[in-house]
Design a protein around this motif. Structure first.
Motif, PDB file in Angstrom:
ATOM      1  N   ASP A 145      46.119  42.084  44.673  1.00 34.93           N
ATOM      2  CA  ASP A 145      46.414  42.117  45.547  1.00 34.93           C
ATOM      3  C   ASP A 145      45.850  43.778  46.264  1.00 34.93           C
ATOM      4  O   ASP A 145      46.721  44.987  46.570  1.00 34.93           O
ATOM      5  CB  ASP A 145      48.193  43.094  44.491  1.00 34.93           C
ATOM      6  CG  ASP A 145      46.736  44.337  43.617  1.00 34.93           C
ATOM      7  OD1 ASP A 145      45.648  43.365  42.953  1.00 34.93           O
ATOM      8  OD2 ASP A 145      47.152  45.011  43.429  1.00 34.93           O
ATOM      9  N   THR A 146      44.721  43.712  46.390  1.00 36.86           N
ATOM     10  CA  THR A 146      43.804  44.698  47.246  1.00 36.86           C
ATOM     11  C   THR A 146      43.272  44.314  48.146  1.00 36.86           C
ATOM     12  O   THR A 146      42.740  43.656  48.240  1.00 36.86           O
ATOM     13  CB  THR A 146      43.352  45.842  45.993  1.00 36.86           C
ATOM     14  OG1 THR A 146      42.289  45.253  45.660  1.00 36.86           O
ATOM     15  CG2 THR A 146      44.032  45.808  44.785  1.00 36.86           C
ATOM     16  N   ASP A 153      39.928  42.776  47.016  1.00 32.98           N
ATOM     17  CA  ASP A 153      39.959  41.416  46.315  1.00 32.98           C
ATOM     18  C   ASP A 153      40.092  40.402  47.949  1.00 32.98           C
ATOM     19  O   ASP A 153      38.484  39.408  47.657  1.00 32.98           O
ATOM     20  CB  ASP A 153      41.232  41.278  45.773  1.00 32.98           C
ATOM     21  CG  ASP A 153      42.208  41.339  45.101  1.00 32.98           C
ATOM     22  OD1 ASP A 153      41.755  40.753  44.127  1.00 32.98           O
ATOM     23  OD2 ASP A 153      42.482  42.630  44.895  1.00 32.98           O
ATOM     24  N   ASP A 165      45.143  42.880  37.429  1.00 36.81           N
ATOM     25  CA  ASP A 165      46.446  44.133  38.040  1.00 36.81           C
ATOM     26  C   ASP A 165      46.629  44.160  39.043  1.00 36.81           C
ATOM     27  O   ASP A 165      46.033  43.830  39.771  1.00 36.81           O
ATOM     28  CB  ASP A 165      45.528  45.238  37.042  1.00 36.81           C
ATOM     29  CG  ASP A 165      45.115  45.635  35.986  1.00 36.81           C
ATOM     30  OD1 ASP A 165      45.747  45.455  34.889  1.00 36.81           O
ATOM     31  OD2 ASP A 165      43.570  45.508  35.933  1.00 36.81           O
ATOM     32  N   GLY A 166      48.452  43.724  38.685  1.00 32.27           N
ATOM     33  CA  GLY A 166      49.126  44.143  40.978  1.00 32.27           C
ATOM     34  C   GLY A 166      49.110  42.255  41.052  1.00 32.27           C
ATOM     35  O   GLY A 166      50.324  42.790  42.201  1.00 32.27           O
ATOM     36  N   THR A 167      48.482  41.929  39.755  1.00 32.62           N
ATOM     37  CA  THR A 167      48.771  39.807  40.829  1.00 32.62           C
ATOM     38  C   THR A 167      49.554  39.426  40.040  1.00 32.62           C
ATOM     39  O   THR A 167      50.434  39.173  39.869  1.00 32.62           O
ATOM     40  CB  THR A 167      47.514  39.871  41.086  1.00 32.62           C
ATOM     41  OG1 THR A 167      46.160  40.302  42.389  1.00 32.62           O
ATOM     42  CG2 THR A 167      47.115  37.924  41.846  1.00 32.62           C
ATOM     43  N   ASP A 215      43.764  37.589  40.315  1.00 35.06           N
ATOM     44  CA  ASP A 215      43.465  38.910  40.498  1.00 35.06           C
ATOM     45  C   ASP A 215      44.240  39.012  38.851  1.00 35.06           C
ATOM     46  O   ASP A 215      44.770  38.271  38.438  1.00 35.06           O
ATOM     47  CB  ASP A 215      43.426  39.839  41.364  1.00 35.06           C
ATOM     48  CG  ASP A 215      43.363  41.441  40.862  1.00 35.06           C
ATOM     49  OD1 ASP A 215      42.378  42.068  39.707  1.00 35.06           O
ATOM     50  OD2 ASP A 215      44.304  42.309  40.981  1.00 35.06           O
TER      51      ASP A 215
HETATM   52 MG   LIG Z   1      44.542  44.408  41.780  1.00 35.04          MG
END
Ligand SMILES: [Mg+2]
Length: 230
Positions: free
Chosen positions: A175-176, A179, A10-12, A8
């Motif tokens: 990150d979610t 995912d 964003d956030g990862t 992933d």
């Molecule tokens: Mg993400």
């Protein structure tokens, strides 16, 4: 190639950057409304899914939403590219070292699985000098539904490396809960990383195969992702 690792974005891999503002701008330009852009949770959703949820919430019909999507994404990409010059995304801790180590492992293929449309993924990762690390990907521009993205990535990976990857050796890193869910929907492995909006405990409750606080423990994560499981 024995292993396929799908990341992933964003956030990862990265955080921050101007994407939300660029998306907001493009929604206003094309539809005249951005809906409840500050109230909607974007986490793990695809770009077209986010657009549809915002615009449906503002009262637009699906036909009107669909008709505007090409203009929306053209406007978004132009605005994103412009804004990234002053406000690049930030690479999350441990990411470059982890990608180096996985690339150096020899039998590891690296790809993307992200809700970003392909052009947005290119721009964000380009601003962080990470784009060339990934040979294949599946994107929000391939499907509005995240759970439909793993087969796209697997097909592209099979074509690129001429290998049918064993699902037990394909990892999705994100990150979610979405995912994790898209990995589970296809019998793939999932590594959840608590560098986005979700805590380790929240991610563990999704049934992820493994949860880490960050991608900073390079050796342990490489061992995990390249372990040969029966
Ligand atoms: Mg993400």
């Amino acid at each position: 190639m024995n292993h396929l690792i799908l990341f992933d974005i964003d956030g990862t891999l990265v955080a921050g950057g101007p994407a939300k503002g660029a998306f907001h701008h493009a929604l206003l330009e094309v539809y005249g409304t951005a809906g409840d852009v500050d109230g909607l949770d974007f986490s793990g959703k695809t770009d077209p899914q986010i657009a549809r949820e915002l615009l449906s919430g503002a009262g637009l019909a699906d036909e009107a939403i669909d008709a505007g999507l090409p203009d929306l994404f053209a406007c978004y990409l132009g605005e994103l590219e412009h804004r990234l010059g002053d406000d690049p995304v930030r690479v999350l801790p441990g990411v470059p070292d982890l990608l180096d180590a996985l690339s150096g492992a020899g039998d590891v293929a690296l790809g993307l699985l992200t809700g970003n449309i392909a052009g947005g993924a290119d721009l964000k990762l380009g601003s962080a000098r990470l784009r060339e690390r990934f040979d294949v990907g599946s994107f929000g521009s391939d499907s509005e539904v995240r759970d439909e993205l793993p087969p796209v990535a697997l097909e592209r990976a099979a074509g690129h490396w001429s290998v049918e990857f064993d699902p037990g050796r394909v990892w999705i890193v994100g990150d979610t809960p979405r995912d994790v869910g898209c990995a589970q929907a296809h019998g793939l492995r999932s590594l959840a990383v608590a560098t986005g909006r979700f805590s380790s405990a929240e991610l563990a409750s999704t049934g992820a195969d493994h949860v880490v606080d960050s991608l900073g423990s390079t050796g342990a994560i490489v061992d995990l992702l390249t372990r040969l499981v029966p």
